[in-house]
Every structure is written in C-alpha cells, then in structure tokens.
Design a protein around this motif. Structure first.
Motif, PDB file in Angstrom:
ATOM      1  N   HIS A  30       0.838  -1.180   0.000  1.00  0.00           N
ATOM      2  CA  HIS A  30       0.000   0.000   0.000  1.00  0.00           C
ATOM      3  C   HIS A  30       0.878   1.237   0.000  1.00  0.00           C
ATOM      4  O   HIS A  30       1.895   1.295   0.698  1.00  0.00           O
ATOM      5  CB  HIS A  30      -0.921   0.000   1.230  1.00  0.00           C
ATOM      6  N   GLN A  31       0.492   2.204  -0.779  1.00  0.00           N
ATOM      7  CA  GLN A  31       1.248   3.444  -0.858  1.00  0.00           C
ATOM      8  C   GLN A  31       1.464   3.996   0.544  1.00  0.00           C
ATOM      9  O   GLN A  31       0.549   4.075   1.355  1.00  0.00           O
ATOM     10  CB  GLN A  31       0.490   4.458  -1.711  1.00  0.00           C
ATOM     11  N   GLY A  32       2.705   4.341   0.848  1.00  0.00           N
ATOM     12  CA  GLY A  32       3.049   4.898   2.140  1.00  0.00           C
ATOM     13  C   GLY A  32       3.428   3.874   3.191  1.00  0.00           C
ATOM     14  O   GLY A  32       3.886   4.229   4.275  1.00  0.00           O
ATOM     15  N   GLU A  33       3.273   2.587   2.872  1.00  0.00           N
ATOM     16  CA  GLU A  33       3.592   1.546   3.849  1.00  0.00           C
ATOM     17  C   GLU A  33       5.098   1.280   3.874  1.00  0.00           C
ATOM     18  O   GLU A  33       5.725   1.071   2.837  1.00  0.00           O
ATOM     19  CB  GLU A  33       2.840   0.267   3.509  1.00  0.00           C
ATOM     20  N   PRO A  34       5.713   1.270   5.059  1.00  0.00           N
ATOM     21  CA  PRO A  34       7.143   0.987   5.136  1.00  0.00           C
ATOM     22  C   PRO A  34       7.436  -0.497   4.930  1.00  0.00           C
ATOM     23  O   PRO A  34       6.581  -1.348   5.165  1.00  0.00           O
ATOM     24  CB  PRO A  34       7.516   1.407   6.562  1.00  0.00           C
ATOM     25  N   TRP A  35       8.654  -0.794   4.477  1.00  0.00           N
ATOM     26  CA  TRP A  35       9.125  -2.168   4.362  1.00  0.00           C
ATOM     27  C   TRP A  35      10.530  -2.239   4.945  1.00  0.00           C
ATOM     28  O   TRP A  35      11.264  -1.258   4.962  1.00  0.00           O
ATOM     29  CB  TRP A  35       9.090  -2.657   2.910  1.00  0.00           C
ATOM     30  N   HIS A  36      10.906  -3.405   5.448  1.00  0.00           N
ATOM     31  CA  HIS A  36      12.225  -3.651   6.014  1.00  0.00           C
ATOM     32  C   HIS A  36      12.680  -5.037   5.590  1.00  0.00           C
ATOM     33  O   HIS A  36      11.882  -5.967   5.568  1.00  0.00           O
ATOM     34  CB  HIS A  36      12.191  -3.595   7.542  1.00  0.00           C
ATOM     35  N   SER A  37      13.953  -5.165   5.289  1.00  0.00           N
ATOM     36  CA  SER A  37      14.505  -6.444   4.891  1.00  0.00           C
ATOM     37  C   SER A  37      15.504  -6.930   5.932  1.00  0.00           C
ATOM     38  O   SER A  37      16.099  -6.127   6.650  1.00  0.00           O
ATOM     39  CB  SER A  37      15.196  -6.301   3.533  1.00  0.00           C
ATOM     40  N   VAL A  38      15.693  -8.239   5.979  1.00  0.00           N
ATOM     41  CA  VAL A  38      16.628  -8.818   6.940  1.00  0.00           C
ATOM     42  C   VAL A  38      18.067  -8.386   6.674  1.00  0.00           C
ATOM     43  O   VAL A  38      18.902  -8.470   7.565  1.00  0.00           O
ATOM     44  CB  VAL A  38      16.526 -10.361   6.980  1.00  0.00           C
ATOM     45  N   ASP A  39      18.382  -7.898   5.464  1.00  0.00           N
ATOM     46  CA  ASP A  39      19.750  -7.449   5.188  1.00  0.00           C
ATOM     47  C   ASP A  39      19.996  -6.002   5.609  1.00  0.00           C
ATOM     48  O   ASP A  39      21.066  -5.452   5.374  1.00  0.00           O
ATOM     49  CB  ASP A  39      20.104  -7.651   3.718  1.00  0.00           C
ATOM     50  N   GLY A  40      18.995  -5.363   6.244  1.00  0.00           N
ATOM     51  CA  GLY A  40      19.165  -3.995   6.732  1.00  0.00           C
ATOM     52  C   GLY A  40      18.650  -2.924   5.800  1.00  0.00           C
ATOM     53  O   GLY A  40      18.584  -1.757   6.162  1.00  0.00           O
TER      54      GLY A  40
END
Length: 103
Positions: A30-40
């Motif tokens: 969704h527009q504006g939704e943050p994401w984070h990955s295990v690689d930082g």
C-alpha cells in the motif's frame, strides 16, 4: 523474462519481499507503507499496481540517503519485459545492492 506476466510478478514479489522482515505471505503493498529487509535495507512503498508496476524508496542502511526504485512489467508475447529504473544513486551514501533471491 522467459515467463508470462503473472509468473514474473510472482517471482519478483517473492524475490523482493518474501525474505524481508515482513514475513512470508505478508504484503506491504500500500502506498506509504514501510518495508524492512533482513539485510538492513528498508524504505517505503510509493506505488504498487499488481502485474504492472512497483515503486519504492530504498535505503542501503540506516545512514544511507534514499534512492528510488521503479520496476515495470510489460507482457511481450509469452514472455515479460522488466524495466528497472534506480534513481538518485548519486545521493546515496552506500553502494547500491540489487534485490536478489537468496535461496
């Protein structure tokens, strides 16, 4: 890509999102939704149109400036064309890393 667009979209989503801290099966779409990955790496979804386009900000780490990644899919017969544009690389504090499938 030697796949029809629905398979290409599925592979792209699994490679980019399936291994992030969001967890498998969770969609940050969704527009504006943050994401984070295990690689930082992390960022914010800017645009998400299934089977067409995904646009997101991308930070190499917590100290890196934001870059902008735009992925677009176009059907070409039984295959799919993937256009990738990565903007603002000169502003980034870290060397860019590609979204990759790690297993």
């Amino acid at each position: 890509m030697p796949f029809p667009i629905d398979k290409a979209w599925q592979l792209l989503n699994h490679s980019c999102w399936g291994r992030g801290s969001l967890g498998r099966g969770r969609e940050a779409r969704h527009q504006g939704e943050p994401w984070h990955s295990v690689d930082g790496t992390y960022g914010v979804v800017r645009s998400y149109h299934p089977m067409e386009q995904m646009r997101l900000t991308w930070h190499a780490d917590e100290h890196a400036a934001a870059t902008l990644v735009d992925l677009r899919l176009t059907p070409e017969g039984s295959d799919t064309r993937l256009d990738l544009r990565h903007e603002h690389l000169n502003d980034a504090a870290a060397q860019p890393r590609a979204c990759r499938n790690t297993g």
